[in-house]
Design a protein around this motif. Sequence first.
Motif, mmCIF file in Angstrom:
data_model
loop_
_atom_site.group_PDB
_atom_site.id
_atom_site.type_symbol
_atom_site.label_atom_id
_atom_site.label_comp_id
_atom_site.label_asym_id
_atom_site.label_seq_id
_atom_site.Cartn_x
_atom_site.Cartn_y
_atom_site.Cartn_z
ATOM 1 N N MET A 59 -3.163 1.995 18.348
ATOM 2 C CA MET A 59 -4.433 2.280 17.837
ATOM 3 C C MET A 59 -5.214 1.010 17.859
ATOM 4 N N ALA A 60 -6.577 1.100 18.213
ATOM 5 C CA ALA A 60 -7.188 -0.106 18.185
ATOM 6 C C ALA A 60 -7.618 -0.675 16.888
ATOM 7 N N ARG A 61 -7.723 -2.055 16.825
ATOM 8 C CA ARG A 61 -8.084 -2.720 15.517
ATOM 9 C C ARG A 61 -9.079 -2.097 14.703
ATOM 10 N N ASN A 62 -10.042 -1.624 15.316
ATOM 11 C CA ASN A 62 -11.276 -1.268 14.462
ATOM 12 C C ASN A 62 -10.819 0.267 13.865
ATOM 13 N N GLU A 63 -10.056 1.036 14.625
ATOM 14 C CA GLU A 63 -9.587 2.280 14.139
ATOM 15 C C GLU A 63 -8.164 2.398 12.836
ATOM 16 N N THR A 64 -7.652 1.102 13.021
ATOM 17 C CA THR A 64 -6.588 0.903 12.123
ATOM 18 C C THR A 64 -6.882 1.219 10.696
ATOM 19 N N ARG A 65 -6.233 1.871 10.128
ATOM 20 C CA ARG A 65 -6.334 1.845 8.527
ATOM 21 C C ARG A 65 -5.026 1.244 7.831
ATOM 22 N N VAL A 66 -5.204 0.223 7.097
ATOM 23 C CA VAL A 66 -4.094 -0.401 6.495
ATOM 24 C C VAL A 66 -3.928 -0.251 4.896
ATOM 25 N N LEU A 67 -2.868 0.271 4.621
ATOM 26 C CA LEU A 67 -2.671 0.376 3.201
ATOM 27 C C LEU A 67 -1.957 -0.836 2.649
ATOM 28 N N PHE A 68 -2.372 -1.854 1.927
ATOM 29 C CA PHE A 68 -1.840 -3.110 1.829
ATOM 30 C C PHE A 68 -1.319 -3.288 0.320
ATOM 31 N N CYS A 69 -0.172 -3.244 -0.039
ATOM 32 C CA CYS A 69 0.379 -3.583 -1.352
ATOM 33 C C CYS A 69 0.358 -4.963 -1.660
ATOM 34 N N GLY A 70 -0.293 -5.249 -2.973
ATOM 35 C CA GLY A 70 -0.311 -6.692 -3.410
ATOM 36 C C GLY A 70 1.130 -6.943 -3.956
ATOM 37 N N CYS A 71 1.657 -5.989 -4.484
ATOM 38 C CA CYS A 71 2.960 -6.201 -5.164
ATOM 39 C C CYS A 71 3.011 -7.131 -6.480
ATOM 40 N N THR A 72 1.792 -6.720 -7.109
ATOM 41 C CA THR A 72 1.277 -7.512 -8.246
ATOM 42 C C THR A 72 2.685 -7.503 -9.554
ATOM 43 N N ASN A 73 3.467 -6.567 -9.379
ATOM 44 C CA ASN A 73 4.283 -6.667 -10.468
ATOM 45 C C ASN A 73 5.781 -7.146 -10.086
ATOM 46 N N SER A 74 5.690 -7.938 -9.069
ATOM 47 C CA SER A 74 6.867 -8.367 -8.201
ATOM 48 C C SER A 74 6.469 -9.814 -7.574
ATOM 49 N N ASN A 75 7.507 -10.483 -7.459
ATOM 50 C CA ASN A 75 7.414 -11.745 -6.534
ATOM 51 C C ASN A 75 8.218 -11.773 -5.168
ATOM 52 N N ILE A 76 8.336 -10.441 -4.735
ATOM 53 C CA ILE A 76 9.106 -10.275 -3.797
ATOM 54 C C ILE A 76 8.495 -11.051 -2.246
ATOM 55 N N ILE A 77 7.105 -10.835 -2.301
ATOM 56 C CA ILE A 77 6.474 -11.327 -1.131
ATOM 57 C C ILE A 77 5.482 -12.598 -1.324
ATOM 58 N N SER A 78 5.699 -13.545 -0.727
ATOM 59 C CA SER A 78 5.027 -14.927 -0.789
ATOM 60 C C SER A 78 3.433 -14.507 -0.904
ATOM 61 N N SER A 79 2.875 -15.072 -1.937
ATOM 62 C CA SER A 79 1.503 -14.966 -2.146
ATOM 63 C C SER A 79 0.596 -15.643 -0.719
ATOM 64 N N GLY A 80 1.290 -16.755 -0.114
ATOM 65 C CA GLY A 80 0.684 -17.011 1.007
ATOM 66 C C GLY A 80 0.555 -16.190 2.036
ATOM 67 N N VAL A 81 1.845 -15.587 2.367
ATOM 68 C CA VAL A 81 1.676 -14.399 3.388
ATOM 69 C C VAL A 81 0.829 -13.511 3.056
ATOM 70 N N LYS A 82 0.740 -13.061 1.903
ATOM 71 C CA LYS A 82 -0.196 -11.927 1.276
ATOM 72 C C LYS A 82 -1.655 -12.429 1.702
ATOM 73 N N GLY A 83 -1.940 -13.354 1.438
ATOM 74 C CA GLY A 83 -3.275 -14.032 1.482
ATOM 75 C C GLY A 83 -3.525 -13.973 2.915
ATOM 76 N N GLU A 84 -2.891 -14.728 3.844
ATOM 77 C CA GLU A 84 -3.127 -14.638 5.113
ATOM 78 C C GLU A 84 -3.199 -13.505 6.095
ATOM 79 N N VAL A 85 -2.450 -12.651 5.642
ATOM 80 C CA VAL A 85 -2.639 -11.064 6.281
ATOM 81 C C VAL A 85 -3.784 -10.691 5.866
ATOM 82 N N LEU A 86 -4.030 -10.441 4.592
ATOM 83 C CA LEU A 86 -5.317 -10.058 3.955
ATOM 84 C C LEU A 86 -6.692 -10.564 4.431
ATOM 85 N N ALA A 87 -6.517 -11.882 4.689
ATOM 86 C CA ALA A 87 -7.738 -12.306 5.190
ATOM 87 C C ALA A 87 -8.001 -12.349 6.643
ATOM 88 N N THR A 88 -6.906 -12.027 7.271
ATOM 89 C CA THR A 88 -7.105 -11.724 8.846
ATOM 90 C C THR A 88 -7.582 -10.382 9.062
#
Length: 127
Positions: A1-30
């Motif tokens: 699937m090409a980038r412009n066709e990809t739909r991403v469901l992004f979970c912020g996991c705001t009720n848990s600290n299981i994912i680094s905020s730095g990783v989430k931020g970089e992935v989301l920004a990209t």
Amino acid sequence: MARNETRVLFCGCTNSNIISSGVKGEVLATLRAEGVDVCIVPDLCGMAARRHPLFKEMTAQGEIVVAACHDRAIRWLFERAGAEVSEAQLRVVNMRKANVNELLRSMFGGDIPSQLPEGGVELPAAE
């Protein structure tokens, strides 16, 4: 699937600290910089518990990439929400296990942006 066709469901996991905020931020920004269609939700677990209609809406639209945690957990959340999803339809990118480059490679089939954004961004607050 090409980038412009990809739909991403992004979970912020705001009720848990299981994912680094730095990783989430970089992935989301990209994803945003690449023009990817991103649906940001604060808490997939809570949404599944309430059987939020987003799960069924996403499965009706075709292939789904979910940036969150473990594959087995995300598949269970879709099941809990009453949304049938096939093995081929759902691709889960586990933000707990990989670095940002590995995450983006798995989302885009090895083709990642040449330069990642510096610093990242803050996730939106839970609603």
